[in-house]
Design a protein around this motif. Structure first.
Motif, PDB file in Angstrom:
ATOM      1  N   PRO A   1       0.834  -1.204   0.000  1.00  0.00           N
ATOM      2  CA  PRO A   1       0.000   0.000   0.000  1.00  0.00           C
ATOM      3  C   PRO A   1       0.873   1.260   0.000  1.00  0.00           C
ATOM      4  O   PRO A   1       1.915   1.295   0.657  1.00  0.00           O
ATOM      5  N   LEU A   2       0.432   2.271  -0.717  1.00  0.00           N
ATOM      6  CA  LEU A   2       1.121   3.560  -0.703  1.00  0.00           C
ATOM      7  C   LEU A   2       0.196   4.650  -0.170  1.00  0.00           C
ATOM      8  O   LEU A   2       0.566   5.393   0.739  1.00  0.00           O
ATOM      9  N   VAL A   3      -1.007   4.749  -0.730  1.00  0.00           N
ATOM     10  CA  VAL A   3      -1.976   5.752  -0.282  1.00  0.00           C
ATOM     11  C   VAL A   3      -3.301   5.052   0.038  1.00  0.00           C
ATOM     12  O   VAL A   3      -3.866   4.376  -0.825  1.00  0.00           O
ATOM     13  N   THR A   4      -3.753   5.211   1.273  1.00  0.00           N
ATOM     14  CA  THR A   4      -5.088   4.772   1.673  1.00  0.00           C
ATOM     15  C   THR A   4      -5.888   6.026   1.980  1.00  0.00           C
ATOM     16  O   THR A   4      -5.480   6.822   2.835  1.00  0.00           O
ATOM     17  N   PHE A   5      -6.994   6.217   1.265  1.00  0.00           N
ATOM     18  CA  PHE A   5      -7.745   7.478   1.374  1.00  0.00           C
ATOM     19  C   PHE A   5      -9.099   7.253   2.024  1.00  0.00           C
ATOM     20  O   PHE A   5      -9.821   6.317   1.669  1.00  0.00           O
ATOM     21  N   TYR A   6      -9.428   8.131   2.969  1.00  0.00           N
ATOM     22  CA  TYR A   6     -10.741   8.156   3.597  1.00  0.00           C
ATOM     23  C   TYR A   6     -11.370   9.532   3.385  1.00  0.00           C
ATOM     24  O   TYR A   6     -10.678  10.555   3.505  1.00  0.00           O
ATOM     25  N   ASP A   7     -12.666   9.558   3.114  1.00  0.00           N
ATOM     26  CA  ASP A   7     -13.445  10.796   3.189  1.00  0.00           C
ATOM     27  C   ASP A   7     -14.526  10.564   4.231  1.00  0.00           C
ATOM     28  O   ASP A   7     -15.467   9.799   4.006  1.00  0.00           O
ATOM     29  N   ASP A   8     -14.377  11.209   5.371  1.00  0.00           N
ATOM     30  CA  ASP A   8     -15.306  10.965   6.477  1.00  0.00           C
ATOM     31  C   ASP A   8     -16.604  11.736   6.344  1.00  0.00           C
ATOM     32  O   ASP A   8     -17.458  11.663   7.227  1.00  0.00           O
TER      33      ASP A   8
ATOM     34  N   VAL B   1       0.836   6.284   3.540  1.00  0.00           N
ATOM     35  CA  VAL B   1       0.015   7.301   4.178  1.00  0.00           C
ATOM     36  C   VAL B   1      -1.448   6.875   4.186  1.00  0.00           C
ATOM     37  O   VAL B   1      -1.940   6.312   3.205  1.00  0.00           O
ATOM     38  N   VAL B   2      -2.104   7.139   5.311  1.00  0.00           N
ATOM     39  CA  VAL B   2      -3.559   7.053   5.407  1.00  0.00           C
ATOM     40  C   VAL B   2      -4.046   8.499   5.360  1.00  0.00           C
ATOM     41  O   VAL B   2      -3.942   9.236   6.347  1.00  0.00           O
ATOM     42  N   LEU B   3      -4.506   8.921   4.196  1.00  0.00           N
ATOM     43  CA  LEU B   3      -4.870  10.311   3.945  1.00  0.00           C
ATOM     44  C   LEU B   3      -6.357  10.495   4.235  1.00  0.00           C
ATOM     45  O   LEU B   3      -7.195   9.837   3.606  1.00  0.00           O
ATOM     46  N   CYS B   4      -6.676  11.382   5.185  1.00  0.00           N
ATOM     47  CA  CYS B   4      -8.059  11.517   5.658  1.00  0.00           C
ATOM     48  C   CYS B   4      -8.595  12.914   5.376  1.00  0.00           C
ATOM     49  O   CYS B   4      -8.049  13.906   5.867  1.00  0.00           O
ATOM     50  N   ARG B   5      -9.669  12.957   4.613  1.00  0.00           N
ATOM     51  CA  ARG B   5     -10.388  14.205   4.362  1.00  0.00           C
ATOM     52  C   ARG B   5     -11.589  14.262   5.313  1.00  0.00           C
ATOM     53  O   ARG B   5     -12.233  13.246   5.558  1.00  0.00           O
TER      54      ARG B   5
END
Length: 253
Positions: free
Chosen positions: A23-30, A225-229
């Motif tokens: 994994p490189l980028v794990t993206f969440y939009d909360d 990175v776990v990138l969280c919006r």
């Protein structure tokens, strides 16, 4: 990563050679509940397609400026690395009227601002799985329509000079080499100690600190990175659960 890497695109190439499946980028939009995970190989494929779109369809050349009117999002990360691959300047939140190309998110105010660009305009719907607009904004190419047909491999027409400008954020200009050097130097301060490190970032992409925590530092150190919006919508218990489930080693927020 290799000591010889001089540009962000070099960092991605080294990551791809070392372990394409991690994994490189794990993206969440909360705000929407979206979660998407991109391996190094999948992310690099999006970057290659986007770089081909820039070079072949939008006719950008090294030194051109691309204004990115986009939030912290996995597709924004793709555009940042695509710009670095071609050798154009990624101007985060930059003035569209001074840009050769503008890339906008779906918000009406962003689209209105982007219309000041006299060059090509691209819009991102930022929908789950990179979905397209139901109806593309007038005067814009829909990224989700244009990018799938692009080539899976990218070769720049001219070698990228690591000493040339590559990034502008919050009024500060960086060369490609400066991005790499600063990302490496500041990774330890963030708590990224090397391969396997995993940072959760809720920082926006409108500052160097946000870009570094949310992309460049994990890329430079072999981490992820776990990138969280919209992370502010998550309560403390839910955040703790995410940190555990995603095996996060450090948090930036």
């Amino acid at each position: 990563m290799n000591a010889t890497d001089r540009t962000p695109a070099d960092l991605l190439s080294s990551a791809l050679a070392a372990d394409p499946g991690r994994p490189l980028v794990t993206f969440y939009d909360d705000a929407t509940g979206e979660r998407v995970e991109l391996s190094v190989a999948t992310f690099a494929n999006w970057v290659a397609k986007t770089a081909n779109l820039l070079q072949d369809e939008l006719s950008v050349e090294p030194g051109d400026r691309v204004a990115l009117l986009l939030p912290a999002h996995w597709q924004t990360a793709v555009w940042l690395l695509a710009c670095a691959s071609v050798g154009v300047v990624a101007d985060v939140g930059g003035d569209p009227s001074a840009a050769d190309v503008v890339v906008s998110g779906p918000e009406p105010e962003s689209l209105d601002a982007a219309r000041a660009c006299s060059g090509p305009r691209v819009a991102l719907a930022l929908r789950p799985l990179g979905g397209r607009f139901p109806q593309p904004p007038e005067g814009f190419a829909d990224y989700a329509v244009e990018v799938p047909g692009q080539g899976d491999r990218f070769v720049p027409y001219a070698p990228v000079d690591p000493e040339e400008p590559a990034l502008i954020v919050a009024g500060r200009e960086f060369s490609g080499a400066e991005v790499v050097e600063r990302a490496r130097a500041e990774a330890t301060e963030l708590g990224l100690t090397g391969p396997g490190s995993r940072i959760l970032s809720g920082l926006p992409y409108d500052t160097w600190e946000g870009l570094n925590a949310g992309l460049y530092a994990p890329l430079a150190t072999g981490g992820s990175v776990v990138l969280c919006r919209n992370l502010d919508r998550l309560d403390a218990d839910a955040l703790d659960k995410r940190v555990e489930n995603e095996r996060v080693t450090v948090i930036a927020r």
